[in-house]
Enzyme design. Sequence first.
Site, PDB file in Angstrom:
ATOM      1  NE  ARG A   1      -3.568  -0.191   2.605  1.00 59.81           N
ATOM      2  CZ  ARG A   1      -4.255  -0.449   3.790  1.00 59.81           C
ATOM      3  NH1 ARG A   1      -4.447   0.368   4.625  1.00 59.81           N
ATOM      4  NH2 ARG A   1      -4.694  -1.714   4.120  1.00 59.81           N
TER       5      ARG A   1
ATOM      6  CG  HIS B   1      -6.419  -2.180  -5.729  1.00 61.19           C
ATOM      7  ND1 HIS B   1      -5.093  -2.481  -5.137  1.00 61.19           N
ATOM      8  CD2 HIS B   1      -6.870  -0.773  -4.751  1.00 61.19           C
ATOM      9  CE1 HIS B   1      -4.813  -1.455  -4.154  1.00 61.19           C
ATOM     10  NE2 HIS B   1      -5.672  -0.660  -4.002  1.00 61.19           N
TER      11      HIS B   1
ATOM     12  CE1 TYR C   1     -22.590  14.008 -13.396  1.00 63.38           C
ATOM     13  CE2 TYR C   1     -21.504  14.079 -11.392  1.00 63.38           C
ATOM     14  CZ  TYR C   1     -22.601  14.008 -12.229  1.00 63.38           C
ATOM     15  OH  TYR C   1     -23.680  14.158 -11.419  1.00 63.38           O
TER      16      TYR C   1
END
Length: 748
Positions: free
Chosen positions: A39, A85, A129
Amino acid sequence: MGNHVIPTGGEGGDIEVVDLKGALEERYLAYALSTITQRALPDARDGMKPVHRRILFAMRQLRLDPGSAFKKCARVVGDVIGKYHPHGDQSVYDALVRLAQDFAQRWPMVEGQGNFGNVDGDNAAAMRYTEARMTEVARLMLEGLDEDAVDFRDTYDGSESEPIVLPAAFPNLLANGSQGIAVGMATSIPPHNVAEILDAALHLVDNPQATTDDILQFVPGPDFPTGGVIVEPKHMIAEAYRTGRGGFRVQARWHREETGRGTWVAVVTEIPYLVPKSRLIEKLAELVLEKKVPILADVRDESADDIRIVLEPRSRGISAELLMQSLFKLSELEARVPLNMNVLVKGRVPQVLGLAPALREWLHHRREVVVRRARFRLAAIEKRLEVLSGFLIAYLNIDEVIRIVREEDDPKAELMRRFDLTEVQADAILNIRLRSLAKLEEIAIRKEHASLEQEKAGIEALLGSERRQWTKVKSEIAAVRKVFAPETALGKRRSDFGEASEVPLADLAEAFVEREPLTVVVSEKGWIRALKGHVQDVAGLTFKTGDSLKTAFFAETTSKLLVLSSNGRVFTLDASKLPGGRGQGEPIRLGIDLEEAADIIAVVTYKPGAKRLIIGTDGRGFVVPEDDLIASTRKGRQVLNVDGTVLAKLFVPVQGDTVAIVGENRKLLLFPIGQVAELGRGKGVRLQRYKDGGVADAKTFTLAEGLTWTDSSGRTWTVTELLEWFGNRADAGRLPPKGFPRSNRFSG
């Protein structure tokens, strides 16, 4: 009470007793390792964390290459979390957005369409969007992925495979940097200029033993996407790169803009890296409202696509340098970007690397990619050569091949037996189209065969020579450098280097305090207070029993006061920090570290550039510049060296060309000020000689204007005929003129 029943596990199983400490250690270690490797820390080879690697790989699978049509970010995020993931969609989208922000990434990997946030700190629009595709930089990162350049592993559910590391033809670790916090460790790598990094890499290939110090000639420091001026000293930058730990002071870029009639404003055009502009403006506005920097009158954000922050001074007489230095100290117009090059070496071991070792990790990875791609190409060539050899045999025996195909029950087996062919060759011959049997096709096959044989020989030579492999790595680096050359718009350095200009302490203090008049009052017993305004009449002031007025003088809140004690030390007080005039003040001792046995002799206002004559009880003294008297600590500064028998007595301003000194024996002596030594510290020189007793008073004046004193009645006397008292330093002097005060002091 009944029997105690030990509960059993589900389905009647027994409870397993475990040691809590051991269980916690085991689980926390597993969590820590997962955070570190999966990570927070980037791989030293491609400079990426798993989430970024998976985003680029998913975009490649979606064919979002540079120049292709954009696709919704929601589609990319969906593929990333569904296939590779299994984490939160928002965290993956945030990582994708950051890869597209040209103010966060020096070299963006994603080209965004829509609202991807801004330097103000505003968030991007929702992923439904916005749209994205890869940039040329991302293409370089993935180049060779289909050519067995790197190892793949199964995804979390075993249904797909993903690359363990990217081929990384682009030096991403240092070029884009990385930020991350793991368990017990963190990483912080600022962005750098690609051309500089690649020049350093080429030098390392030619000089494998080169150290970090050697490659600093190519990499002077970071190159931030938001520009700015790096003011970290060169030796500190070198030390940071050597050890992999340190930091860089970055200041906003600004210039002075004249606004007519002598007025001006300071305009900030670039701000430090990772500082949200809205937070910066907020902080500056707060400084104006709370008058923490009184010389700043107003802040305006006139930014459009570019940054333009206008800082208006309180008055045009203020230095622009002083205004900016004040703001650098109190706001994020100056920031420190940390360097902690903590990376995963070989994708497994966390280690803090210096600049040269970090570059070596990338170079060794690039060499491995070159070798693996060469091997992949060699295997493909050998497979094609095998097929082409079969075709040539077929063309040489075309009639027999046709007969076998027409007449034999198992033409494949017969072809393999008759012409000693492999299965691959036999299949290829059987798949030949009739139109390919033309004579021209045979010529083309022979030509291709010869070309591939030549390429094969070249690849085998490459695989057999480490020197050739490094030459290949260098040629690939040179090709990338050409794209990101310093003269291109893409590769031009954005951050400059400068030196932090130091503004005098007194000037800086003035910037932080609103300038207002004060009257400083000091009592005989060493109590001090500050009355607001310039108070002419201090006769009505009250003091503690047994105490009285020693001195009162005008100052301002921005003034510094010099305090001389009998032990020869000079202390500095800020007028703005003095107790108010409503009470009787506070002892000066509270603000300074003064010995119990020492007394306060004088308190005066510090004047930059002025000088003082400091004299001990034995009549020895010297001239000292007031700039040398300013002390930054409570301990003050030892100026006049004294012993138990001699103490500091007088602290006289130097104004004029002559010294007048009078002893306790009532002898007056005048001599030129030039005969007194100027020192920063010392015992001084003898100013007047006495048979017994010591000095009573002294002053400096201009000889042509005459010597002036005030008698006990308050009358002022001036004597211009002074020849009989004029002599040389260390003379005894003569009795003073008629009317000189019996106190042997120039002020009655």
